[in-house]
Design a protein around this motif. Structure first.
Motif, PDB file in Angstrom:
ATOM      1  N   ILE A 198      31.493 101.265  39.044  1.00 36.99           N
ATOM      2  CA  ILE A 198      30.588 102.027  38.180  1.00 36.99           C
ATOM      3  C   ILE A 198      30.415 103.438  38.726  1.00 36.99           C
ATOM      4  N   ILE A 199      30.075 103.544  40.004  1.00 40.77           N
ATOM      5  CA  ILE A 199      29.795 104.866  40.564  1.00 40.77           C
ATOM      6  C   ILE A 199      31.057 105.722  40.593  1.00 40.77           C
ATOM      7  N   SER A 200      32.126 105.157  41.098  1.00 38.14           N
ATOM      8  CA  SER A 200      33.333 105.956  41.273  1.00 38.14           C
ATOM      9  C   SER A 200      33.880 106.439  39.933  1.00 38.14           C
ATOM     10  N   VAL A 201      34.025 105.524  38.989  1.00 41.30           N
ATOM     11  CA  VAL A 201      34.646 105.910  37.727  1.00 41.30           C
ATOM     12  C   VAL A 201      33.736 106.855  36.941  1.00 41.30           C
ATOM     13  N   THR A 202      32.440 106.599  36.965  1.00 44.19           N
ATOM     14  CA  THR A 202      31.530 107.493  36.237  1.00 44.19           C
ATOM     15  C   THR A 202      31.564 108.902  36.833  1.00 44.19           C
ATOM     16  N   PHE A 203      31.364 108.984  38.146  1.00 45.80           N
ATOM     17  CA  PHE A 203      31.340 110.307  38.777  1.00 45.80           C
ATOM     18  C   PHE A 203      32.663 111.028  38.575  1.00 45.80           C
ATOM     19  N   ALA A 204      33.765 110.274  38.718  1.00 49.46           N
ATOM     20  CA  ALA A 204      35.074 110.904  38.603  1.00 49.46           C
ATOM     21  C   ALA A 204      35.325 111.384  37.183  1.00 49.46           C
ATOM     22  N   MET A 206      41.892 110.960  35.622  1.00 48.60           N
ATOM     23  CA  MET A 206      41.116 111.346  34.431  1.00 48.60           C
ATOM     24  C   MET A 206      41.420 112.777  34.022  1.00 48.60           C
ATOM     25  N   HIS A 207      41.576 113.649  34.998  1.00 49.03           N
ATOM     26  CA  HIS A 207      41.906 115.037  34.698  1.00 49.03           C
ATOM     27  C   HIS A 207      43.219 115.098  33.931  1.00 49.03           C
ATOM     28  N   GLY A 208      44.186 114.290  34.372  1.00 45.08           N
ATOM     29  CA  GLY A 208      45.473 114.234  33.679  1.00 45.08           C
ATOM     30  C   GLY A 208      45.295 113.834  32.230  1.00 45.08           C
ATOM     31  N   PHE A 209      44.424 112.867  32.001  1.00 46.74           N
ATOM     32  CA  PHE A 209      44.235 112.414  30.623  1.00 46.74           C
ATOM     33  C   PHE A 209      43.485 113.442  29.788  1.00 46.74           C
ATOM     34  N   PHE A 210      42.423 113.999  30.374  1.00 44.61           N
ATOM     35  CA  PHE A 210      41.618 114.957  29.604  1.00 44.61           C
ATOM     36  C   PHE A 210      42.432 116.180  29.224  1.00 44.61           C
ATOM     37  N   LYS A 211      43.293 116.622  30.151  1.00 46.73           N
ATOM     38  CA  LYS A 211      43.979 117.870  29.819  1.00 46.73           C
ATOM     39  C   LYS A 211      45.102 117.652  28.825  1.00 46.73           C
ATOM     40  N   GLU A 212      45.497 116.398  28.648  1.00 47.14           N
ATOM     41  CA  GLU A 212      46.493 116.127  27.609  1.00 47.14           C
ATOM     42  C   GLU A 212      45.844 116.082  26.219  1.00 47.14           C
ATOM     43  N   LEU A 213      44.532 115.870  26.192  1.00 48.02           N
ATOM     44  CA  LEU A 213      43.864 115.815  24.882  1.00 48.02           C
ATOM     45  C   LEU A 213      43.834 117.210  24.293  1.00 48.02           C
ATOM     46  N   LEU A 269      39.003 108.362  23.642  1.00 45.79           N
ATOM     47  CA  LEU A 269      40.419 108.693  23.690  1.00 45.79           C
ATOM     48  C   LEU A 269      40.972 108.598  25.105  1.00 45.79           C
ATOM     49  N   ALA A 270      40.087 108.707  26.078  1.00 40.23           N
ATOM     50  CA  ALA A 270      40.545 108.677  27.467  1.00 40.23           C
ATOM     51  C   ALA A 270      40.505 107.272  28.049  1.00 40.23           C
TER      52      ALA A 270
END
Lengths: 443, 275, 296
Positions: free
Chosen positions: B79-85, B154-161, B187-188
Motif C-alpha cells: 500500500i505505502i510503496s505503490v501509493t507513494f510511488a 509508473m513513470h514509464g506508464f504515465f509518460k506513455e499516456l 489507464l495505468a
C-alpha cells in the motif's frame, strides 16, 4: 470495469491488512496478561524445548517468583548476526545461546556479565568442580568465567573398523599410519572390494566455514604447532608447514580427491556414512548424523565404526579440539540472578543429561559423563575421556577474522594455489594484522 | 505462418519446462526423509513419501503465524510503496520542472549500496524513531527499498499516456485530483499491477531485515521460520522440512502472481492509445 | 497544450506528490549511503564501543589485498554474464509471448516465471541438492547417458552460479519487456505488415525503439541487483573454489560482516556504490538522457 478492478484491489488489500493486524494485536495483548518477571532469550530450535522445560520447573517451584519467557528461536547461521546487531544496537536479551568461540569477543567488549559476580559460591562449588577444565578455560576471559557449556564435542578421525580389521590394519596413531592407511584404501583393487571411492575425506575450504578451522587446528597441535601463543602469532613455523604438506600429500597421493576444498561442513560425514571413504576427519557431534544417513543401528555402528583422536605428527602427540554451544548472561539484563537460576536448571545434571542423550552430544560436566550408561551411551562415555586432553580454539576478540585466514590458508595450500609455505606465511601476517599481535617466526 | 507458431510453441515449452522441472523437483524433495535425500538414487524415492515434513513445518515451525505476519508486512509495504510511488511518478511524468531527469536518476541511485551495508544504520534509525520490533518500521524500510523501481515503472506508464487525455479532462473542468483518479489511474493499471507484483515478491522473501529488527517470536515472518531449519549444527539441514515450508510459503506468491497477471492482459494500454 | 503544462509549473502539486516518496527515500535509503561513506574512514568494529579515524586506511588495505582485486575480476564476469543472459532471454521470451494467436499464454508465462516465486535461499538450496556430486539428480541424469559424475561446483563453479542466477532472475526482465510490449499499438505492426516488413524488421524498427525506456530501467536494475546480491553464491560455493566465484558481495560478507568489521564493510559498500554510479551513468549516456523524458 477498470475502475472496479482498482477499487476491489485496494479494498481487498486494506481489509486484508487491517484484519490481520487486528488479529496480531489481540494475540500479543493476551501474552502480557500473565504475571511475573519477563525474561528474554535467544536460542536455537534444538535447545528451545529445554529452556521451556526449565522455566516451567522454575515456575512450579517458585509460584511467587514466576518467570515469563520471551524466547526468540533463530537458526545457527543467523545466531551470530542476530546477537551482534542486537548488541551493537543496545538491545541484548537477558540470556542467549552463543558459540563458545564467540565468548571472548562479547566478553572483551563488555556485553557479558561474569558468572562469578552473580553467584560466586555456585561457580566455586559446582561450575569449577564439575565442568571439564579445558572448557572452563575456553569460557573465561581475564580469569572470570562468562559462559556455561550446554554440550560439547571434539574433533575425531572416524575409520571403518570392519574394513581395517579385514585388512589386518591397526587404527592410525601417527601421521605415517594415517597417510599409509588412506593410501591403502585408495588402491583400485581395494576400492573395488569395498565400493569406496577415496581413502580419506576432510573439509579443506572456505565453503565448510568454521568446521574447516576446527578440524584443521588439531592437525597443527598434533605437530606441536599453534596459531597464537603468549600474545604472539606463532603460526608461521616449520611445524605448521609440515602439517599443511601432510594434508597436501593426501590429495597428491590420490587418497583424497582435489575437490575437498569445495566440501560443505558435512560432506565428509555423508561420504563416510555412504561407505565412500575409509577414513573421515569429523567430530563426535556427527554420530547421530552418520547413523541417520547410513541407517546403522547403534550396535551396527559400534561394529563398523572406530574413532581415534587426530594422530601424532613427527613433532607432537595425538590431539583433539573441543567446542560447543554455551549460555551467557548479558550485562544489560535486569534480572541476572533469575537468569542464572534458570540457566542452572537448564545446564544442571538432569536436564543436561536428557538433552545430551537425545542429541547424542558429549557432556561438558564430568559427573554427567560418569553417569552415562556404559551400554546405551558407550560412545559418549568413551569419547568423554578425550576431553581431559582437548584443546580449545584460539581465544581472540577478533576470532572470526583469524578463523577466515586459517580457512584461506588450508584452501590455498591444498588446492595448490600457493605452496604450503606461502599459504602459512600469508595467513600468519594477515592474522598478525587483524589481531594487532606481533608475529613470531620460530624457524 | 503455421511453422512460425509451431517454433514459438516449441521454444516456449523448453523454457517452461526449464522453469517447472526444478520446482517440481523441490516438491518431490519436500516429501523425502533426510536419508532418502542423501541416498538418491539408491532408495526408491517414489515409494514412501514422507508427509511428516509438512506436518513438522505446519505444527512446530509456526508457519501459520509466520504467513500471517508476512502478509501484514507485505500488505503494508504494498500500500505505502505503490501509493507513494504512483503519486511521485505522476508528478514526474506530468509536470515540468528543472532537474527532473536528474531527480529520476537520483531516485534509482538510492539503490546503489548493498542491503547488508545498510543494516546497522537502519537499526539505528528505527531505534531513534522507536520503531524497533514493530511492523511499521519494517514496512517503511521495505517501502523505501521498493519505491525507486515502482516510480520508474509508473513513470514509464504515465509518460506513455497521451497528454491530450489530461488536457481534455482539464478543459472539461476536472480538477487535478479527479483527472488523476478518474482518467489517468485506471489507464495505468498494468503499471500498478507490475509494481505491486515486484513489490510483493521482493518483500515477501526478504529475511535479513525482519531477523535484525524484530525481537518477538510471534512477529517473525515465515522466511525467518524457514531459515530456522537451515544449517542445524547437530543434524545438518533438514531439507525435507525446508522444502516443505518453502512450498507452503510459495503458494501465496503464486496466487498473487496469478492475480496480478490479469493486469498484463493485452489491450489495456493499447486501448487507451486508440481511444 | 504547452500552455496548460506551463501554467501548472509553479503549482505546489508536484511537490506535494513527490514529498512522501522522497522523505522515505531520504531517511531509509540515502542516509545509509552517507553513513557508509562516513564510516569508511574509520576503524569501527560492530561490537567495540568506539571508533578510530584511520583516513584512507581501509581503502589502502583493500587495494593491497589480492583477494579483493580477484573479486573485482570475478564480479565483472559474473555480472556481465548474468546481465547479458537475463536481458536477452527476457527479450526473446517476451517477444515470443507476444506472438499473435498464441494459445496458453498465461500458462507459459506462469511456468517460466515459477522460479521467481521462490526466495533466493530456496532457489540456491534446490540447485545445491540437484548439483550434489553424489546424490544430485543432474549427475543421475547424465549417468543414464553413460557419463561420469561431475562435481559441478568445483569444475564449473562460475558458469553454474551464473546459470542459476539467470534461471531465477530472468523473470524480471521478461515481465518488464512483456508489459512494455503490450503497450505498443497493434496498428503499428499491422501497417508495417501491409508495407511488407518481415518479422525481424518489425522487431528492429517498431519493438526495439518502443522498449528504450524499459531497456534502460531493466539494465540498470538487474546490473545493480546482481552486483549487490550474493545469496546464490553464498549457498552454492561460498566464493570458492579458491576465489573462482568470490564476487564483491561475497568478499564483503566474508571480510566485513561475518567478522563484524563495520568500517571495512562500509568501505567496500562505498566502492560498490561508486562502481554502480559509473555503470549507471554509462548506461544512461548510451541510451541518451532523452530516454527519460516525455515522448510527445
Amino acid at each position: 470495469m477498470k475502475r472496479l478492478w482498482l477499487g476491489t484491489m485496494l479494498a481487498t488489500m486494506f481489509i486484508f491488512t487491517s484484519v490481520l493486524s487486528g488479529c496480531a494485536g489481540a494475540g500479543s495483548q493476551s501474552g502480557n496478561g500473565a504475571k511475573g518477571t519477563e525474561i528474554s532469550a535467544i536460542v536455537q530450535d534444538r535447545w528451545a524445548p529445554y529452556v521451556k522445560k526449565a522455566v516451567s520447573i522454575w515456575n512450579s517451584e517458585h509460584p511467587k517468583q514466576k518467570v515469563n519467557l520471551n524466547m526468540l528461536v533463530v537458526g545457527y547461521p543467523q545466531l551470530y548476526q542476530k546477537l551482534t546487531t542486537s548488541a551493537a544496537g543496545g538491545n541484548t536479551p537477558d540470556f542467549s545461546l552463543i558459540d563458545s568461540v564467540w565468548v571472548t569477543e562479547f566478553a572483551k567488549n563488555g556485553y557479558l556479565q561474569p558468572l562469578d559476580s552473580i553467584d560466586p559460591s555456585w561457580v566455586k562449588n559446582d561450575y569449577d568442580k564439575d565442568f571439564y577444565p579445558a572448557l572452563i578455560k575456553g569460557d573465561s576471559y581475564q580469569g572470570h568465567p562468562y559462559a556455561i557449556h550446554t554440550q560439547t564435542d571434539m574433533v575425531l578421525l572416524w575409520y571403518r573398523k570392519d574394513w581395517f580389521k579385514n585388512e589386518g590394519l591397526q587404527p592410525p596413531k601417527t601421521w605415517q599410519d594415517l597417510t599409509s592407511d588412506a593410501k591403502y584404501f585408495a588402491q583400485k583393487n581395494i576400492e573395488k572390494k569395498y565400493g569406496n571411492t577415496q581413502g580419506i575425506a576432510f573439509q579443506a575450504g572456505v565453503k565448510a566455514g568454521e568446521t574447516t578451522t576446527s578440524q584443521i587446528l588439531p592437525f597443527l597441535w598434533s605437530n606441536g604447532a599453534d596459531v597464537l601463543k603468549n600474545g604472539q602469532v606463532v603460526l608461521n613455523s616449520k611445524n605448521t608447514i609440515q602439517s599443511m604438506q601432510m594434508l597436501n600429500n593426501l590429495v597428491k597421493d590420490g587418497s583424497a580427491p582435489a575437490d575437498v576444498t569445495t566440501y560443505d561442513w558435512n560432506t565428509s560425514l555423508q561420504l563416510f556414512a555412504k561407505g565412500k571413504t575409509a577414513i573421515s576427519v569429523g567430530g563426535s557431534y556427527e554420530k547421530a548424523s552418520i547413523q541417520q544417513e547410513s541407517g546403522w543401528s547403534d550396535a551396527q555402528f559400534k561394529q563398523k565404526v572406530g574413532f581415534v583422536p587426530v594422530p601424532a605428527g613427527p613433532n607432537g602427540k595425538p590431539s583433539t579440539q573441543s567446542g560447543g554451544m554455551d549460555y551467557v548472561i548479558y550485562k544489560s539484563s535486569q534480572n541476572q540472578k533469575l537468569d542464572l537460576s534458570i540457566l542452572k536448571l537448564i545446564t544442571g545434571p538432569k536436564l543436561m543429561k536428557d538433552f545430551l542423550v537425545e542429541t547424542q552430544q558429549n557432556s561438558p560436566r564430568i559427573s554427567v559423563t560418569k553417569s552415562f550408561d556404559p551400554k546405551k551411551q558407550w560412545f559418549l562415555k568413551e569419547t568423554g575421556n578425550y576431553l581431559y586432553n582437548a584443546e580449545t580454539r584460539p581465544s581472540s576478540p577478533v576470532y572470526s577474522k583469524v578463523s577466515t585466514q586459517l580457512q584461506n590458508m588450508i584452501e590455498d595450500s591444498v588446492s595448490g594455489n600457493t605452496s604450503a609455505g606461502t599459504a602459512v606465511s600469508n595467513a600468519a601476517s594477515a592474522i598478525s594484522q587483524v589481531t594487532g599481535l606481533k608475529e613470531k617466526s620460530s624457524k | 505462418m503455421k511453422t512460425k507458431l509451431t517454433v514459438t510453441y516449441v521454444i516456449l515449452s523448453v523454457f517452461a519446462l526449464g522453469g517447472l522441472l526444478p520446482v517440481l523437483w523441490m516438491f518431490v524433495m519436500s516429501l523425502q526423509t533426510p536419508r532418502a535425500l542423501n541416498s538418491f538414487p539408491t532408495l526408491n524415492w517414489f515409494k514412501d513419501f514422507e508427509f511428516n515434513n509438512y506436518q513438522i513445518a505446519l505444527n512446530q515451525g509456526g508457519i501459520y503465524q509466520g504467513l500471517i505476519n508476512s502478509s501484514i508486512i507485505t500488505g503494508g509495504t504494498l500500500i505505502i510503496s505503490v501509493t507513494f510511488a504512483t503519486l511521485a511518478a505522476y508528478a514526474l511524468a506530468n509536470f515540468e520542472f528543472k532537474g527532473k531527469a536528474l531527480l529520476l536518476i537520483g531516485i534509482l541511485m538510492t539503490q546503489l549500496i548493498p542491503g547488508m551495508a545498510a543494516i546497522v544504520p537502519l537499526f539505528d534509525i528505527l531505534k531513534s524513531l522507536h520503531l524497533i520490533n514493530t511492523y511499521t518500521g519494517l514496512i517503511l524500510i521495505f517501502a523505501a527499498r521498493t519505491i525507486p523501481l515502482n516510480i520508474w515503472i509508473m513513470h514509464g506508464f504515465f509518460k506513455e499516456l497521451p497528454a491530450e487525455l489530461r488536457e481534455a479532462a482539464i478543459i472539461d473542468g476536472c480538477s487535478v485530483y479527479t483527472t488523476f483518479t478518474r482518467i489517468i489511474l485506471p489507464l495505468a493499471l498494468p503499471g500498478i499491477g507490475a509494481a505491486c507484483m515486484f513489490t510483493f515478491m521482493q518483500t515477501w522473501i526478504d529475511f535479513i531485515m525482519p531477523l535484525t529488527t524484530l525481537f518477538d517470536q510471534n512477529k517473525f515472518p515465515f522466511t525467518v521460520m524457514l531459515y530456522k531449519y537451515v544449517g542445524d549444527p547437530i543434524m545438518g539441514t533438514n531439507y525435507g522440512v525446508v522444502f516443505a515450508s518453502a512450498v507452503i510459503g510459495t503458494l501465496p506468491t503464486l496466487l498473487m502472481f496469478v492475480f496480478f497477471q490479469r493486469f498484463f492482459v493485452k489491450g489495456l494500454t493499447s486501448g487507451a492509445v486508440k481511444g | 497544450m504547452q500552455t496548460i503544462l506551463k501554467k501548472q509549473k509553479i503549482s505546489i502539486v508536484p511537490i506535494v506528490l513527490l514529498l512522501p516518496a522522497l522523505t522515505l527515500l531520504a531517511v531509509f535509503s540515502i542516509y545509509p549511503v552517507f553513513n557508509a561513506f562516513f564510516l569508511s574512514f574509520y576503524n569501527k568494529q560492530m561490537l567495540a564501543p568506539g571508533k578510530t579515524f584511520i583516513g584512507l586506511g581501509n581503502y589502502i588495505h583493500l587495494f593491497q589485498d589480492a583477494a579483493f582485486m580477484n573479486s573485482l575480476k570475478v564480479t565483472v564476469l559474473y555480472v556481465g554474464g548474468s546481465v547479458l543472459l537475463q536481458f536477452l532471454m527476457g527479450l526473446i521470451i517476451a517477444s515470443l509471448l507476444c506472438v499473435k494467436d498464441l494459445k496458453g499464454r498465461a500458462i507459459f508465462r506462469t511456468l517460466i516465471i515459477l522460479p521467481y516465486t521462490l526466495s533466493e535461499l530456496v532457489v540456491s538450496l534446490i540447485w545445491l541438492r540437484m548439483l550434489d556430486p553424489q546424490s544430485g539428480v543432474i549427475n543421475y541424469i547424465i549417468s543414464l547417458f553413460g557419463a561420469q559424475p561431475v562435481n559441478w561446483l568445483f569444475h564449473w563453479a562460475l558458469p553454474v552460479v551464473i546459470l542459476v542466477n539467470v534461471w531465477w532472475g530472468t523473470t524480471f526482465s521478461l515481465l518488464m519487456f512483456e508489459s512494455a510490449m503490450q503497450g505498443i499499438p497493434q496498428s503499428l505492426y499491422e501497417a508495417a505488415e501491409v508495407d511488407g516488413a518481415s518479422v525481424f524488421q518489425r522487431f528492429i524498427y517498431i519493438t526495439l525503439p518502443a522498449l528504450k525506456y524499459i531497456s534502460l530501467l531493466v539494465l540498470i536494475m538487474i546490473t545493480l541487483y546482481t552486483i549487490n546480491s550474493f545469496g546464490i553464491i553464498f549457498v552454492l560455493t561460498a566464493g570458492g573454489p579458491v576465489g573462482a566465484t568470490n564476487v564483491i558481495g561475497m568478499y564483503m560478507w566474508n571480510n566485513a560482516f561475518q567478522s563484524s568489521d563495520l568500517g571495512l564493510g562500509a568501505t567496500i559498500s562505498t566502492i560498490i556504490f561508486i562502481v554502480n554510479i559509473v555503470i549507471t551513468l554509462i548506461y544512461i549516456r548510451g541510451f541518451g538522457m532523452s530516454t527519460m523524458e516525455r515522448r510527445d
